[in-house]
Structures are given as structure tokens and as C-alpha cells.
Design an enzyme around this catalytic site. Sequence first.
Site, PDB file in Angstrom:
ATOM      1  CD  GLU A  40       0.697  85.667 -12.443  1.00 32.31           C
ATOM      2  OE1 GLU A  40       0.513  84.437 -12.550  1.00 32.31           O
ATOM      3  OE2 GLU A  40      -0.218  86.454 -12.171  1.00 32.31           O
ATOM      4  CB  THR A  46       2.533  76.847  -6.076  1.00 33.34           C
ATOM      5  OG1 THR A  46       3.642  76.175  -6.687  1.00 33.34           O
ATOM      6  CG2 THR A  46       2.749  76.942  -4.579  1.00 33.34           C
ATOM      7  CE1 TYR A  85       7.189  70.118 -11.093  1.00 29.54           C
ATOM      8  CE2 TYR A  85       5.355  71.504 -10.437  1.00 29.54           C
ATOM      9  CZ  TYR A  85       5.837  70.326 -10.974  1.00 29.54           C
ATOM     10  OH  TYR A  85       4.955  69.363 -11.373  1.00 29.54           O
ATOM     11  CE1 TYR A 123      -2.141  82.538 -15.854  1.00 32.18           C
ATOM     12  CE2 TYR A 123       0.035  82.217 -14.874  1.00 32.18           C
ATOM     13  CZ  TYR A 123      -1.241  82.735 -14.815  1.00 32.18           C
ATOM     14  OH  TYR A 123      -1.616  83.490 -13.748  1.00 32.18           O
ATOM     15  CG  ASP A 141      -5.110  79.645 -14.337  1.00 26.77           C
ATOM     16  OD1 ASP A 141      -6.154  79.900 -14.972  1.00 26.77           O
ATOM     17  OD2 ASP A 141      -5.062  79.657 -13.101  1.00 26.77           O
ATOM     18  CB  CYS A 203     -23.652  76.481 -10.320  1.00 24.03           C
ATOM     19  SG  CYS A 203     -22.480  75.232 -10.893  1.00 24.03           S
ATOM     20  CB  CYS A 206     -21.200  80.982 -10.974  1.00 23.33           C
ATOM     21  SG  CYS A 206     -20.041  81.280 -12.320  1.00 23.33           S
TER      22      CYS A 206
END
Length: 394
Positions: A40, A46, A85, A123, A141, A203, A206
Site C-alpha cells: 500500500e 504510483t 516520494y 486511505y 483513493d 461503461c 461496468c
Amino acid sequence: MNPTYIKEQFIQNLLIWYERNKRELAFRKDKNPYRIWISEIMAQQTRIETMIPYFERFIQKYPDVKSLSQADDDELMAMWQGLGYYSRARSLKKAAIMIMEEYDGVFPLKKEELKKLPGIGDYTAGAIASIAGRQKASAIDGNVIRVFSRLFEFGEDPGKASGKKQMTALVEAFLPEADLCGDFNQALMEIGALVCLPKSPSCSFCPLEKFCLSRKSGKQLEYPMKSIKKPRTIENREIWVIARESMENKKDHSHVSRASYDIKIQKRSEKGLLSGLFEFGEQKPQGKEYRVFDLGSYIHIFSHKEWHMNAKLAVISYEDSERLCQQTDSLQKKPDHAQFVPMDDIASVYALPTAFMPFFNRARKILNDQVNMNQSDSMTIQTIGLENEKDEFK
DNA sequence: AACCCGGGGTC
DNA sequence: GACCCAGGGTT
């Protein structure tokens, strides 16, 4: 149709789709809290595909909390080299130490406890608590924000405090029972990653299509609402890559093929941009004669700034190199020793930011060519153009 | 609330 | 080139 029924339908459609369509990812093999945690953190900002090879290497080197808590700082940064990061890596070790000392080595699994650990925010705490801890918690997220923004034509910027609070309430209204929350959260993210794409949502595939307001209105691409970003600032930098023949060459000049070079590096400040990583520096060598090669220019783009760099390679004598280290130390407020290290150790042992990698690759190529050349000529200044070397810049 | 913090894939 | 990615910390 009452609200409870709609929620049950929503969850069922989502979880069935997830079981059929989820990707087989390395960190989904089990619910080990340590591995879920590492994955995580690596996944923050990323892409999953980018982070997978880092994840495998990291788990091999640091298989559990204890080994991570004892990690060597420079080795840890080298493991993270290229991911970006870098404070994430430092926070990992700090948190590992906290887990060893304050939690007796037992990984906490409650969301509120997890948020006390450095590097774990809303998160990530929700993700670990729900996936590894089987607790009832949301994990919102960028994917979840996009999916729910489109589902309900969410009218606020979910990046701002007010919007984030409302978004959280909205998502949590759909949470299933605790045991299913891990899959629920991952399923929403998987929808965002595979179906509800930022620019071309699929869509018709989905499982949430019939619940989606923006699908009905055709305004999918207007969500989530985005705020205006401020333009990047530009900084110009002159980089000097300074090399010397390594001592091994002098002892053993009968074996030219073993000749190699050392390159000067110094550690960046422990705070701020690229903190704790290594760099070449901007100090031009002075004094005696040395050979200079043009390493060209390169623009490195960060999220919030650009470095427009020009670089040169200087090959200096062994005697001058030692004086140069002392000069560099005296220039820095908190001197992290400037040092000459074997060229082949850079990036593998000493983490070098991607920003400098093009110059390092070009310098290495030039120096390797030097080794293969007879060094009988007395050339002191040389410049090499870049016309045929563009491939080295990526 | 605004800003800082990397790097890379994608269209 | 613009966007954005399984975000979090600091001020």
C-alpha cells in the site's frame, strides 16, 4: 425499491464482478499485514505495474517488520531508488521501529492505531484495516473518488476538506459487513483502474452502470471535479560530474582492461527535495589541468518544479581529488562527506535520483571509452558533442 | 487551506 | 504537453 435493497444490489454486483475480473497481483496472495502494508505504501501515487518489481525485491531484502526496523538507511534508499516520494521509505523504517518498540512487534490492525504510524494516512489505514484486519473501514483513493464522483455526479472538489468529508460519508454509506470490506474497497479500486478510466470509461462493462448518474447524463468526463494547479517553477542548474582514475589502476597499470574510475558524490540534505539521496554537485574543479567533456543538457520534471540542467564531466588527478573533497565539505553547512566512490556502485549502493541518471549514463559511457583507448596522447581539453547520443537521455 | 514531495505511463 | 496514478506530511 428501498435504499437497503439498492445497497445490497450495488455490493453484490460489485463483488461478483471483482471475483471474475480482478488481477492476480503479488500482494493479493495472502493477507499478511506486513506485505499488505508495504504494497500500500509503494502504491501511493504510483501505478501498480510500476511498483510490482520494487515490491518483490523489497520483500526479499526485508521480509518482516524486524528486518525493516534494522535496515541500513543508504541501502533502504537504494531499494527505493527510482520510485519517487522517498519520504515513504524513511517513514516505513520509522513505523517499523515503532511497531517493534510500542506494539511489541505485533502489527496493529485498527484504523485509528494505524493512522498513528508515519506514512499511513486515511486511505492506507483503511486499506490495511479492511484487507489485512477484516475490519469495517473505507479506503478512498483516486480510483474510488473517480468512481463515486461519477456515480453520483458529485459536485464538490473531493481534494478539498469539505468535499473529502462528504465523499467519505457517501462511500461509507455503501460499506458492507466487516468481512467483505477488504474486497469491497479493492473492487472499487479495480473498477477505477480497469473500467472507470479517467479519459475513456468502459461503461458498458461496468457492474455499476445502472446506478451511475453520469452514465445517464453522458457527463462522465466532467467528474471528478478538478481544481486548478499552479504552474511549475523552473530552476537552472549547472552539474559537474567529477571523475578520477581509481587507485586500483595505478597499482596495476599492466592490466588496462581492469582500469576504472571513481566519481565524486555527496549526500543531499536530510530535508526537502530528494533528501538523503546522493548527487554530483555543482562545484567546478579548479586549479590544475583536467579533461572536460560535455554531458549536454536535460530537463527533469517533478510534480511541482522543473530542473533545467547542463552538465560537464571533468577527469582530474588523484591528488586534486582529495583537495576537492575538503573544499566541498567546507562549503556545506551540515557536511555530508563528499567522496569518490567506484563508478559501478552508483545507483546500486548510493541512491542516485532519476534526475541525474542521464548525465551519469553519459559520463559512464565516456569513461568506459577512455579506458578502452590508449591514453598516450597529451590531450588536456576535449569536448564531445551529443548528436549521436540522444538515446542515453532516457 | 495551501504547499511540498518523484517518477513514469498514457493519450 | 496534460493528466494522473491504491496519498501523506508540513506549515
